[in-house]
Design a protein around this motif. Structure first.
Motif, PDB file in Angstrom:
ATOM      1  N   LEU A 155      74.066 -19.480  -2.685  1.00 44.57           N
ATOM      2  CA  LEU A 155      74.477 -18.082  -2.197  1.00 44.57           C
ATOM      3  C   LEU A 155      74.961 -17.081  -2.605  1.00 44.57           C
ATOM      4  O   LEU A 155      74.494 -15.499  -2.360  1.00 44.57           O
ATOM      5  CB  LEU A 155      76.511 -18.486  -1.258  1.00 44.57           C
ATOM      6  CG  LEU A 155      76.193 -19.312   0.000  1.00 44.57           C
ATOM      7  CD1 LEU A 155      77.643 -19.635   0.848  1.00 44.57           C
ATOM      8  CD2 LEU A 155      75.016 -18.732   1.261  1.00 44.57           C
ATOM      9  N   ALA A 156      75.103 -17.598  -3.792  1.00 46.54           N
ATOM     10  CA  ALA A 156      75.035 -16.238  -4.942  1.00 46.54           C
ATOM     11  C   ALA A 156      74.096 -16.039  -4.930  1.00 46.54           C
ATOM     12  O   ALA A 156      73.686 -14.407  -5.175  1.00 46.54           O
ATOM     13  CB  ALA A 156      75.956 -17.232  -6.734  1.00 46.54           C
ATOM     14  N   ALA A 157      73.069 -16.984  -5.492  1.00 49.33           N
ATOM     15  CA  ALA A 157      71.617 -16.267  -5.882  1.00 49.33           C
ATOM     16  C   ALA A 157      70.916 -15.473  -4.962  1.00 49.33           C
ATOM     17  O   ALA A 157      70.184 -14.495  -4.902  1.00 49.33           O
ATOM     18  CB  ALA A 157      70.814 -17.772  -6.255  1.00 49.33           C
ATOM     19  N   ALA A 158      70.979 -16.094  -3.394  1.00 45.50           N
ATOM     20  CA  ALA A 158      70.560 -15.459  -2.143  1.00 45.50           C
ATOM     21  C   ALA A 158      71.692 -13.636  -2.989  1.00 45.50           C
ATOM     22  O   ALA A 158      70.832 -12.636  -2.070  1.00 45.50           O
ATOM     23  CB  ALA A 158      70.707 -16.006  -1.281  1.00 45.50           C
ATOM     24  N   GLY A 159      72.487 -13.830  -2.998  1.00 48.36           N
ATOM     25  CA  GLY A 159      73.161 -12.015  -2.461  1.00 48.36           C
ATOM     26  C   GLY A 159      73.235 -11.831  -3.661  1.00 48.36           C
ATOM     27  O   GLY A 159      72.774 -10.373  -3.589  1.00 48.36           O
ATOM     28  N   HIS A 160      72.329 -12.282  -4.799  1.00 50.22           N
ATOM     29  CA  HIS A 160      71.938 -10.980  -6.262  1.00 50.22           C
ATOM     30  C   HIS A 160      70.431 -10.782  -5.156  1.00 50.22           C
ATOM     31  O   HIS A 160      70.046  -9.664  -5.541  1.00 50.22           O
ATOM     32  CB  HIS A 160      71.220 -12.014  -7.314  1.00 50.22           C
ATOM     33  CG  HIS A 160      72.509 -12.440  -7.761  1.00 50.22           C
ATOM     34  ND1 HIS A 160      73.892 -12.372  -8.373  1.00 50.22           N
ATOM     35  CD2 HIS A 160      72.981 -13.606  -8.533  1.00 50.22           C
ATOM     36  CE1 HIS A 160      74.531 -12.211  -8.915  1.00 50.22           C
ATOM     37  NE2 HIS A 160      74.447 -13.490  -9.617  1.00 50.22           N
ATOM     38  N   ILE A 161      69.249 -11.540  -4.962  1.00 51.82           N
ATOM     39  CA  ILE A 161      68.502 -10.977  -4.313  1.00 51.82           C
ATOM     40  C   ILE A 161      68.581  -9.483  -3.617  1.00 51.82           C
ATOM     41  O   ILE A 161      67.786  -9.513  -3.323  1.00 51.82           O
ATOM     42  CB  ILE A 161      67.222 -12.248  -3.793  1.00 51.82           C
ATOM     43  CG1 ILE A 161      67.132 -13.013  -3.948  1.00 51.82           C
ATOM     44  CG2 ILE A 161      65.847 -11.678  -3.521  1.00 51.82           C
ATOM     45  CD1 ILE A 161      66.536 -14.700  -3.998  1.00 51.82           C
ATOM     46  N   ILE A 162      69.251  -9.804  -2.237  1.00 50.84           N
ATOM     47  CA  ILE A 162      69.319  -8.578  -1.702  1.00 50.84           C
ATOM     48  C   ILE A 162      70.018  -7.545  -2.070  1.00 50.84           C
ATOM     49  O   ILE A 162      69.748  -6.198  -2.152  1.00 50.84           O
ATOM     50  CB  ILE A 162      70.116  -9.302  -0.322  1.00 50.84           C
ATOM     51  CG1 ILE A 162      70.389  -8.746   0.460  1.00 50.84           C
ATOM     52  CG2 ILE A 162      71.935  -9.609  -0.634  1.00 50.84           C
ATOM     53  CD1 ILE A 162      68.853  -8.566   1.572  1.00 50.84           C
ATOM     54  N   ASN A 163      70.378  -7.650  -3.616  1.00 56.30           N
ATOM     55  CA  ASN A 163      71.621  -6.492  -3.693  1.00 56.30           C
ATOM     56  C   ASN A 163      70.101  -5.959  -4.607  1.00 56.30           C
ATOM     57  O   ASN A 163      69.677  -4.908  -4.901  1.00 56.30           O
ATOM     58  CB  ASN A 163      72.380  -7.427  -4.792  1.00 56.30           C
ATOM     59  CG  ASN A 163      72.921  -6.069  -6.039  1.00 56.30           C
ATOM     60  OD1 ASN A 163      73.852  -4.298  -4.831  1.00 56.30           O
ATOM     61  ND2 ASN A 163      73.189  -6.263  -6.582  1.00 56.30           N
ATOM     62  N   ALA A 164      69.154  -6.955  -4.793  1.00 59.72           N
ATOM     63  CA  ALA A 164      68.503  -6.123  -6.308  1.00 59.72           C
ATOM     64  C   ALA A 164      67.017  -5.263  -5.325  1.00 59.72           C
ATOM     65  O   ALA A 164      66.154  -4.804  -5.456  1.00 59.72           O
ATOM     66  CB  ALA A 164      67.855  -7.893  -6.850  1.00 59.72           C
ATOM     67  N   ILE A 165      66.741  -6.664  -3.735  1.00 60.43           N
ATOM     68  CA  ILE A 165      66.276  -5.742  -3.261  1.00 60.43           C
ATOM     69  C   ILE A 165      66.484  -4.208  -2.524  1.00 60.43           C
ATOM     70  O   ILE A 165      65.241  -3.398  -2.570  1.00 60.43           O
ATOM     71  CB  ILE A 165      65.932  -6.451  -1.548  1.00 60.43           C
ATOM     72  CG1 ILE A 165      65.460  -7.530  -2.083  1.00 60.43           C
ATOM     73  CG2 ILE A 165      65.534  -5.414  -0.384  1.00 60.43           C
ATOM     74  CD1 ILE A 165      65.415  -8.573  -1.060  1.00 60.43           C
ATOM     75  N   PHE A 166      67.602  -3.898  -2.336  1.00 59.23           N
ATOM     76  CA  PHE A 166      68.104  -2.888  -2.143  1.00 59.23           C
ATOM     77  C   PHE A 166      68.647  -2.059  -3.447  1.00 59.23           C
ATOM     78  O   PHE A 166      68.919  -1.095  -2.841  1.00 59.23           O
ATOM     79  CB  PHE A 166      69.494  -2.794  -0.612  1.00 59.23           C
ATOM     80  CG  PHE A 166      68.926  -3.389   0.320  1.00 59.23           C
ATOM     81  CD1 PHE A 166      68.871  -2.521   1.394  1.00 59.23           C
ATOM     82  CD2 PHE A 166      68.958  -3.968   0.918  1.00 59.23           C
ATOM     83  CE1 PHE A 166      68.235  -2.746   2.462  1.00 59.23           C
ATOM     84  CE2 PHE A 166      68.813  -5.361   1.976  1.00 59.23           C
ATOM     85  CZ  PHE A 166      68.351  -4.187   3.269  1.00 59.23           C
ATOM     86  N   ASN A 167      68.180  -2.122  -4.580  1.00 56.59           N
ATOM     87  CA  ASN A 167      68.986  -1.301  -5.887  1.00 56.59           C
ATOM     88  C   ASN A 167      67.733  -1.044  -6.786  1.00 56.59           C
ATOM     89  O   ASN A 167      67.849  -0.320  -7.350  1.00 56.59           O
ATOM     90  CB  ASN A 167      69.768  -2.532  -6.552  1.00 56.59           C
ATOM     91  CG  ASN A 167      71.213  -1.511  -7.193  1.00 56.59           C
ATOM     92  OD1 ASN A 167      71.374  -0.961  -6.691  1.00 56.59           O
ATOM     93  ND2 ASN A 167      71.503  -2.382  -7.559  1.00 56.59           N
ATOM     94  N   VAL A 168      66.180  -1.240  -5.560  1.00 52.62           N
ATOM     95  CA  VAL A 168      65.003  -0.665  -6.831  1.00 52.62           C
ATOM     96  C   VAL A 168      65.170   0.593  -7.157  1.00 52.62           C
ATOM     97  O   VAL A 168      64.928   0.971  -8.214  1.00 52.62           O
ATOM     98  CB  VAL A 168      64.236  -0.975  -5.618  1.00 52.62           C
ATOM     99  CG1 VAL A 168      62.528  -0.574  -6.295  1.00 52.62           C
ATOM    100  CG2 VAL A 168      63.466  -2.676  -5.282  1.00 52.62           C
ATOM    101  N   THR A 169      65.758   1.437  -5.979  1.00 58.21           N
ATOM    102  CA  THR A 169      65.459   2.994  -6.527  1.00 58.21           C
ATOM    103  C   THR A 169      66.315   2.973  -7.588  1.00 58.21           C
ATOM    104  O   THR A 169      66.285   4.056  -8.483  1.00 58.21           O
ATOM    105  CB  THR A 169      65.597   3.995  -5.409  1.00 58.21           C
ATOM    106  OG1 THR A 169      65.050   3.541  -4.261  1.00 58.21           O
ATOM    107  CG2 THR A 169      65.437   5.096  -5.533  1.00 58.21           C
ATOM    108  N   THR A 170      67.139   2.784  -7.141  1.00 59.57           N
ATOM    109  CA  THR A 170      67.973   2.991  -8.798  1.00 59.57           C
ATOM    110  C   THR A 170      67.919   2.425  -9.517  1.00 59.57           C
ATOM    111  O   THR A 170      68.334   2.969 -11.268  1.00 59.57           O
ATOM    112  CB  THR A 170      69.612   2.591  -8.346  1.00 59.57           C
ATOM    113  OG1 THR A 170      69.944   1.910  -7.483  1.00 59.57           O
ATOM    114  CG2 THR A 170      70.420   4.325  -7.313  1.00 59.57           C
TER     115      THR A 170
END
Length: 297
Positions: free
Chosen positions: A51-66
């Motif tokens: 669950l933590a790994a999945a959280g890191h992935i979704i955060n990275a996906i929506f954090n590409v611009t920043t």
């Protein structure tokens, strides 16, 4: 290696270390026997890691611009791993984690595991909401992520011992969860200051953008000071008879936190904040390691 960096393997290693320390240091220190067997506990660790790994992935996906502004050399999504594959990994890890915790609950039905199950089910929803919306809002996203960090500590302890069996163990786990929450909240605010340029470009409303770097420094200082005072109060009121534990926490947790809090007020550039963030994570690890002192009880 790109996949390991995407899921932030170092943070996942800390989760595993924390879980095993609770199981093999804190629990026997209180003379308690685990409520669930080792295979099921290892599956619980797998659940939290997934669950933590999945959280890191979704955060990275929506954090590409920043990230393209703040950390251009560390971008993985779209450059190394395609977004479509990242989403598949995200859903796969969540499904694996949720099915695992469901299996644990069905094999060991209890009130404690129902609570753990509920937290695990809510975590992916909370992490998605954070990555898509709350990350852009001052304090709300920071607090949510910090609650989940504290909740992970709480879940490992709750799965091992029910509150009615050992209220002292339960209180100790809550103390560590509080420490995890507070230190992570401080680190989250520090990371917001680090990412100020990219967040401003993306029109986020993080705390440093709203009130400025210097005022944010004072708020982080106040939070760390509050953490120090709370820990000191708990130590002197509930753990005063544990000499080794008291010495360990004073020397390796409280004193470093005092020194770090002083550095916060003088922090000016990204290098300063990166160093402070690293040392806060180190203090958290050292704090978790204090569980080994309970083996001498």
């Amino acid at each position: 290696m790109a996949f390991l960096n995407l899921i932030r393997w170092k943070n996942l290693t800390i989760i595993v270390f924390m879980a095993m320390t609770i199981r093999y240091a804190l629990l026997p220190g209180f003379g308690q026997k685990p409520s669930i067997g080792l295979p099921y506990y290892l599956l619980l660790i797998l659940t939290v890691v997934c669950l933590a790994a999945a959280g890191h992935i979704i955060n990275a996906i929506f954090n590409v611009t920043t990230d393209s502004i703040n950390k251009p050399n560390k971008i993985i999504i779209d450059q190394v791993i395609k977004r479509r594959i990242a989403f598949k990994l995200y859903f796969g890890l969540n499904v694996l984690g949720l099915f695992t915790i469901l299996f644990i609950l069905l094999s060991n039905p209890s009130k404690s595991l129902w609570i753990v199950f509920s937290i695990c089910v809510l975590s992916p929803i909370a992490l998605a909401i954070y990555s898509i919306w709350l990350k852009k809002i001052a304090l709300l996203g920071n607090i949510l992520i910090s609650i989940l960090v504290g909740a992970s500590i709480f879940c490992f302890g709750l799965a091992l011992v029910d509150n009615d069996q050992s209220p002292v163990f339960y209180f100790t786990i809550l103390t560590y969860a509080l420490l995890g929450f507070s230190l992570n909240l401080s680190r989250e605010l520090i990371k917001d200051v680090e990412d100020l340029r990219g967040d401003y470009y993306c029109k986020m409303k993080t705390l440093p953008i709203l009130i400025g770097r210097k005022r944010s420094n004072h708020i982080i200082f106040g939070l760390l000071t509050f953490t120090i005072l709370i820990l000191l109060t708990i130590l002197l009121n509930y753990f005063l008879s544990l000499n080794i534990f008291i010495f360990y926490v004073f020397v390796f947790v409280l004193i470093p936190l005092i020194l770090i809090s002083k550095r916060i007020l003088k922090a000016k550039n990204q290098k300063d904040y990166t160093s402070i963030s690293f040392h806060l994570k180190l203090v958290f690890l050292i704090g978790i390691s204090s569980m080994f002192t309970f083996l001498n009880l």
